[in-house]
Design a protein around this motif. Sequence first.
Motif, PDB file in Angstrom:
ATOM      1  N   PRO A 281       0.829  -1.210   0.000  1.00 45.22           N
ATOM      2  CA  PRO A 281       0.000   0.000   0.000  1.00 45.22           C
ATOM      3  C   PRO A 281       0.862   1.258   0.000  1.00 45.22           C
ATOM      4  N   LEU A 282       0.599   2.142  -0.946  1.00 42.47           N
ATOM      5  CA  LEU A 282       1.401   3.355  -1.126  1.00 42.47           C
ATOM      6  C   LEU A 282       0.552   4.566  -0.773  1.00 42.47           C
ATOM      7  N   ALA A 283       0.970   5.320   0.251  1.00 43.13           N
ATOM      8  CA  ALA A 283       0.221   6.492   0.701  1.00 43.13           C
ATOM      9  C   ALA A 283       0.553   7.692  -0.182  1.00 43.13           C
ATOM     10  N   LEU A 284      -0.500   8.423  -0.591  1.00 44.61           N
ATOM     11  CA  LEU A 284      -0.355   9.616  -1.427  1.00 44.61           C
ATOM     12  C   LEU A 284      -0.987  10.800  -0.718  1.00 44.61           C
ATOM     13  N   ASP A 285      -0.287  11.922  -0.730  1.00 42.75           N
ATOM     14  CA  ASP A 285      -0.782  13.103  -0.052  1.00 42.75           C
ATOM     15  C   ASP A 285      -1.928  13.735  -0.843  1.00 42.75           C
ATOM     16  N   PRO A 286      -2.787  14.520  -0.182  1.00 40.89           N
ATOM     17  CA  PRO A 286      -3.880  15.180  -0.895  1.00 40.89           C
ATOM     18  C   PRO A 286      -3.342  16.112  -1.978  1.00 40.89           C
ATOM     19  N   SER A 287      -3.902  16.037  -3.170  1.00 44.88           N
ATOM     20  CA  SER A 287      -3.475  16.893  -4.267  1.00 44.88           C
ATOM     21  C   SER A 287      -4.419  16.729  -5.436  1.00 44.88           C
ATOM     22  N   PHE A 288      -4.703  17.831  -6.117  1.00 44.79           N
ATOM     23  CA  PHE A 288      -5.318  17.705  -7.428  1.00 44.79           C
ATOM     24  C   PHE A 288      -4.328  16.964  -8.316  1.00 44.79           C
ATOM     25  N   SER A 289      -4.801  15.927  -8.998  1.00 45.36           N
ATOM     26  CA  SER A 289      -3.889  15.154  -9.836  1.00 45.36           C
ATOM     27  C   SER A 289      -4.645  14.476 -10.961  1.00 45.36           C
ATOM     28  N   VAL A 290      -3.916  14.190 -12.013  1.00 42.19           N
ATOM     29  CA  VAL A 290      -4.408  13.418 -13.150  1.00 42.19           C
ATOM     30  C   VAL A 290      -3.618  12.123 -13.184  1.00 42.19           C
ATOM     31  N   LEU A 291      -4.310  11.007 -13.265  1.00 49.22           N
ATOM     32  CA  LEU A 291      -3.676   9.692 -13.267  1.00 49.22           C
ATOM     33  C   LEU A 291      -3.842   9.044 -14.637  1.00 49.22           C
ATOM     34  N   VAL A 292      -2.751   8.469 -15.143  1.00 47.31           N
ATOM     35  CA  VAL A 292      -2.781   7.689 -16.377  1.00 47.31           C
ATOM     36  C   VAL A 292      -2.281   6.292 -16.028  1.00 47.31           C
ATOM     37  N   VAL A 293      -3.158   5.294 -16.139  1.00 50.36           N
ATOM     38  CA  VAL A 293      -2.797   3.926 -15.764  1.00 50.36           C
ATOM     39  C   VAL A 293      -2.115   3.272 -16.962  1.00 50.36           C
ATOM     40  N   MET A 294      -0.828   2.958 -16.791  1.00 46.63           N
ATOM     41  CA  MET A 294      -0.027   2.443 -17.900  1.00 46.63           C
ATOM     42  C   MET A 294      -0.046   0.925 -18.004  1.00 46.63           C
ATOM     43  N   ASP A 295      -0.222   0.234 -16.872  1.00 46.95           N
ATOM     44  CA  ASP A 295      -0.151  -1.224 -16.913  1.00 46.95           C
ATOM     45  C   ASP A 295      -0.761  -1.803 -15.651  1.00 46.95           C
ATOM     46  N   GLY A 296      -1.257  -3.027 -15.766  1.00 46.70           N
ATOM     47  CA  GLY A 296      -1.720  -3.780 -14.611  1.00 46.70           C
ATOM     48  C   GLY A 296      -3.077  -3.346 -14.095  1.00 46.70           C
ATOM     49  N   THR A 297      -3.371  -3.803 -12.889  1.00 47.53           N
ATOM     50  CA  THR A 297      -4.602  -3.439 -12.194  1.00 47.53           C
ATOM     51  C   THR A 297      -4.266  -3.108 -10.748  1.00 47.53           C
ATOM     52  N   GLY A 298      -5.067  -2.254 -10.166  1.00 50.22           N
ATOM     53  CA  GLY A 298      -4.841  -1.860  -8.783  1.00 50.22           C
ATOM     54  C   GLY A 298      -6.081  -1.241  -8.189  1.00 50.22           C
ATOM     55  N   THR A 299      -5.912  -0.707  -6.984  1.00 47.89           N
ATOM     56  CA  THR A 299      -7.023  -0.102  -6.266  1.00 47.89           C
ATOM     57  C   THR A 299      -6.572   1.232  -5.694  1.00 47.89           C
ATOM     58  N   LEU A 300      -7.433   2.237  -5.825  1.00 46.38           N
ATOM     59  CA  LEU A 300      -7.205   3.546  -5.223  1.00 46.38           C
ATOM     60  C   LEU A 300      -8.272   3.771  -4.171  1.00 46.38           C
ATOM     61  N   ARG A 301      -7.855   3.989  -2.932  1.00 44.43           N
ATOM     62  CA  ARG A 301      -8.781   4.223  -1.822  1.00 44.43           C
ATOM     63  C   ARG A 301      -8.554   5.626  -1.277  1.00 44.43           C
ATOM     64  N   THR A 302      -9.633   6.294  -0.901  1.00 46.19           N
ATOM     65  CA  THR A 302      -9.522   7.618  -0.310  1.00 46.19           C
ATOM     66  C   THR A 302      -9.804   7.543   1.187  1.00 46.19           C
TER      67      THR A 302
END
Length: 347
Positions: A281-302
């Motif tokens: 699990p990788l923690a990400l700080d709050p930020s306006f962001s654009v995500l481009v998924v390049m490969d694989g599958t995953g989960t984003l939780r807020t």
Amino acid sequence: MSASPAPLRLPANQPPQFYRGGEAIARLRGLSASASDFGPEDWVGSTTTMYGQDSNGLTKLADGRWLRDAVRDDPTGWLGAKHVEAFSDSTGLLVKLLDAGQRLPVHFHPTDAFAQKHFDSHFGKTEAWIVVGTYGDDPRVYPGFRETLSKQTIDEWVREQDTPSMLGALNSIPVTAGDTVYIPAGLPHAIGEGVFVVELQQPTDFSLTIEWRDFLANPEKGHLGLGFDTALEALDTSGWDPDRLETIIRRTAGADGSTVDLLADGSGEFFRADQLRPSGPLALDPSFSVLVVMDGTGTLRTEHGDELTLRKGETLVVPFGAGATELSGDVTLIRCRPPAPERRPDR
């Protein structure tokens, strides 16, 4: 917006362009379609219109609103209070998927100061390319003149539309997936055929195109109504030797780690881009962001309990108000963000 806005998946947003491309975008998305069905650029999470147009280029959300209007209605929720203090209700960022199905013309972009004077815009158009794929026999890019040139020489090339001289004066750099190139405003450049990039830029569509013949309908579209005498004032005519080029190019294909900073030093006052490949699990700080998924599958939780499954080829926009998020799974994505508010460049 709700009190706890959630990340949103984005539809394709491919406004018409003057050059060929689009099959690489379709392949990323897992679609079988000809290039004629898709434009060579996807403007992802865009609050920017094409130059001189009312709505082409804008991202439309699932509820029918333009993203631009949603942000204007709740800038703090989308962008965060510190960002709003620094940049008002602008996201400060435009992200594109760009598939060069042919070589792009030699062109350059204005600085903030030039754009303020001539286009009444707070933003010029500094940009960066993250090469995510290549095809064909000789994929390469062309950043900066190899030697310092006089404005008189360049003016002659523009008037005569001397493409061999213009292109031949530029550095010619072969690229592969994982290479990144930072393009400061004013730097002459072109992207070669067979180069597929995720492009970050300031949120404008100001392109000053000195090689306009065979690409644009007329020279006015090249100088955007300024006249080339004025437009060329914004051009960087200095020489970029190999040592200087190393300050704007990175080779990141072999970089390890769950978070890899992709862009050259100096770009942070305009935008940020990281490759994310969580080992846990990788923690990400709050930020306006654009995500481009390049490969694989995953989960984003807020932190508010929202959960999205991510798949290769998807693009998403994440509001600041989604709070801290967590990324997990066997997934690789590129996280694009505006500059940190404290990095706001002097205007």
